[in-house]
Design a protein around this motif. Structure first.
Motif, PDB file in Angstrom:
ATOM      1  N   LYS A  56      -4.289   8.744   7.618  1.00 38.91           N
ATOM      2  CA  LYS A  56      -4.398   7.417   8.220  1.00 38.91           C
ATOM      3  C   LYS A  56      -3.008   6.822   8.416  1.00 38.91           C
ATOM      4  CE  LYS A  56      -7.061   3.131   7.630  1.00 38.91           C
ATOM      5  NZ  LYS A  56      -7.693   3.265   8.951  1.00 38.91           N
ATOM      6  N   LEU A  90      -9.142  12.268   4.870  1.00 43.52           N
ATOM      7  CA  LEU A  90      -9.689  11.038   5.438  1.00 43.52           C
ATOM      8  C   LEU A  90     -11.107  10.730   4.971  1.00 43.52           C
ATOM      9  CD1 LEU A  90      -8.103  11.670   8.890  1.00 43.52           C
ATOM     10  CD2 LEU A  90      -7.641   9.678   7.473  1.00 43.52           C
ATOM     11  N   GLN A 113     -16.258   9.311   9.827  1.00 44.05           N
ATOM     12  CA  GLN A 113     -16.001   7.897  10.098  1.00 44.05           C
ATOM     13  C   GLN A 113     -14.525   7.577   9.897  1.00 44.05           C
ATOM     14  OE1 GLN A 113     -18.169   5.332  11.107  1.00 44.05           O
ATOM     15  NE2 GLN A 113     -16.282   4.119  11.283  1.00 44.05           N
ATOM     16  N   GLY A 114     -13.963   8.093   8.800  1.00 42.19           N
ATOM     17  CA  GLY A 114     -12.543   7.884   8.544  1.00 42.19           C
ATOM     18  C   GLY A 114     -11.677   8.520   9.613  1.00 42.19           C
ATOM     19  N   GLU A 138     -11.807   6.308  12.768  1.00 44.39           N
ATOM     20  CA  GLU A 138     -10.961   5.128  12.612  1.00 44.39           C
ATOM     21  C   GLU A 138      -9.489   5.489  12.771  1.00 44.39           C
ATOM     22  OE1 GLU A 138     -12.052   3.637   8.794  1.00 44.39           O
ATOM     23  OE2 GLU A 138     -14.035   2.947   9.451  1.00 44.39           O
TER      24      GLU A 138
END
Length: 456
Positions: A165, A193, A197-198, A201
């Protein structure tokens, strides 16, 4: 490139040493001393070794100037900065503004490089175009790409990769794209991650540097992206093969080395791409949309797609000396990507048997076992004659496939047994066979590809 030392000092917020003329001209930037020549600004980076240890080597090779995060002894001309990597990134931002090309940025769990190649071909049919070379798509490679583009560049295609991220946010802030695209959300780097979903994002961070009047291109089938679009103020276009897409496609023909299709965006035009698979049609739709958004005429888009050059090791067809066909896709792997190519490989017509060699898919975290097992749904003994599995994670798939494949048609080898795999494969294959090979880069399947090319 032609930048003066004073410009660079200001761009990186540094301080020139007293033995440097403001008018000293830099023509290129390097962090590898093997590429240094006269006119080079050397950037010492910290990795396994501290690049500052090689500053003297850089000047022996002809470097004109160096960055440094410390005062240097001797007579080396340098610019003192707080952080050489950040200075490299800041200089790339400055040079990008000077050249001012139209910028297309591409990220995604799979298909980034192919889409980059397609997009560069489309834009290159109309503009002076430069693109990310190889896999130079991270916090060092992307600014290096920018600093290597010719000053005549009118369009720049940047591939943006990530591990964690925040990576894409940084790259987008450096590249400042006019158009940004996400190819797909897969499982690559899920270990870091946490979930798809991570990953979604993290990929959406590409919007952070997207220009206010820019365009974001996303896959229509990806439900995880939809709620993340709520706060996007830029134009959004969705691509895909389904009816919900803003731009869809109808596949007319899907062959071994050619796929043709049409799109409602240009209903009277038949597009052709020199690669296998309907998943590549999605990549082509991105290139079409980027070309359209940046003003490329449709006939140029059509020509660019028909003739694009694919970066090596990305789903490429190879032929051995004895005529056996290999479909090599050994640069990276995740379940979504692996099954997409398996499905396309299963559809093609061949004169002999179909064999697959699959290596571990790495960085999948706690869900790795289930993800490897899920590949079984895309392997049928009626279509794929023989399966070779390589690596600890592939042992899970092997246990599932034993239920459907005969014992002499499904084989598993540990990572330490690569030679045994090659020996076994070498005894079985014939010139009429077609072999598909895919796995994460860390599994070294390229060695098996080379073995087959050199011996069969």
């Amino acid at each position: 490139m032609r930048l003066k030392a004073k410009e660079i000092e200001q761009a990186v917020r540094g301080k020139l040493s007293s033995n440097v003329s403001f008018d000293t001209v830099i023509t290129h930037v390097e962090f590898d001393t093997r590429k240094v020549s006269e006119g080079t600004l050397f950037v010492p980076l910290k990795g396994n070794r501290d690049g500052h240890d090689f500053i003297s080597n850089a000047f022996e090779e002809g470097a004109t100037l160096t960055l440094s995060d410390r005062d240097l002894e001797g007579d080396f001309p340098y610019i003192l900065v707080e952080d050489t990597q950040k200075a490299l990134q800041d200089l790339a931002k400055y040079y990008l503004i000077q050249v001012n090309p139209k910028v297309a940025a591409i990220t995604g769990s799979n298909g980034k490089t192919t889409t980059k190649d397609m997009t560069a071909a489309v834009l290159g049919s109309f503009y002076q175009t430069y693109k990310t070379q190889g896999n130079y798509n991270n916090e060092i490679g992307l600014p290096y790409t920018i600093l290597n583009m010719p000053k005549e560049t009118e369009a720049l295609v940047l591939e943006m990769g990530m591990d964690r991220k925040g990576d894409i946010e940084l790259l987008s802030s450096i590249g400042r794209p006019n158009v940004a695209a996400i190819t797909m959300i897969g499982e690559s780097h899920i270990e870091y991650l946490g979930s798809r979903q991570g990953i979604a994002e993290a990929k959406m961070e590409i919007v952070s540097g997207l220009k206010e009047k820019g365009t974001l291109i996303v896959p229509s089938e990806e439900e995880l992206i939809t709620p993340l679009l709520a706060n996007v103020t830029q134009k959004v276009l969705r691509f895909g093969l389904n009816d919900s897409a803003d731009v869809s496609a109808k596949i007319l023909e899907e062959g071994r080395e050619k796929t043709t299709f049409t799109t409602p965006l240009y209903p009277d035009v038949i597009f052709s791409i020199p690669v296998l698979g309907q998943y590549n049609v999605g990549n082509a739709l991105i290139a079409i949309l980027i070309g359209t958004e940046l003003g490329v005429p449709v006939e140029k888009i059509q020509k660019g797609l028909a003739n694009f050059d694919l970066t090596k090791n990305r789903t490429e067809w190879l032929e051995t000396a004895k005529g056996m066909s290999l479909l090599s896709d050994v640069y990276n792997a995740n379940p979504t990507a692996m099954t997409l190519v398996l499905d396309s490989f299963s559809k093609i017509e061949t004169t002999g048997r179909k064999l697959v060699v699959l290596g571990d898919m790495l960085e999948l975290g706690e869900g790795s076992r289930g993800m490897h097992e899920s590949v079984s749904a895309h392997l049928s003994p009626e279509i794929i004659d023989e399966v070779y599995l390589y690596g600890q994670e592939m042992s899970y798939l092997y246990e599932v496939l034993k239920e459907t494949y005969a014992t002499d048609k499904c084989h598993w080898f540990s990572k330490e047994d690569k030679k045994a795999l090659m020996d076994s494969l070498g005894e079985k294959v014939t010139p009429t066979d077609t072999v598909f090979l895919k796995g994460s880069n860390g599994m070294g399947l390229k060695e098996i590809v080379d073995y087959l090319l050199n011996n069969h």
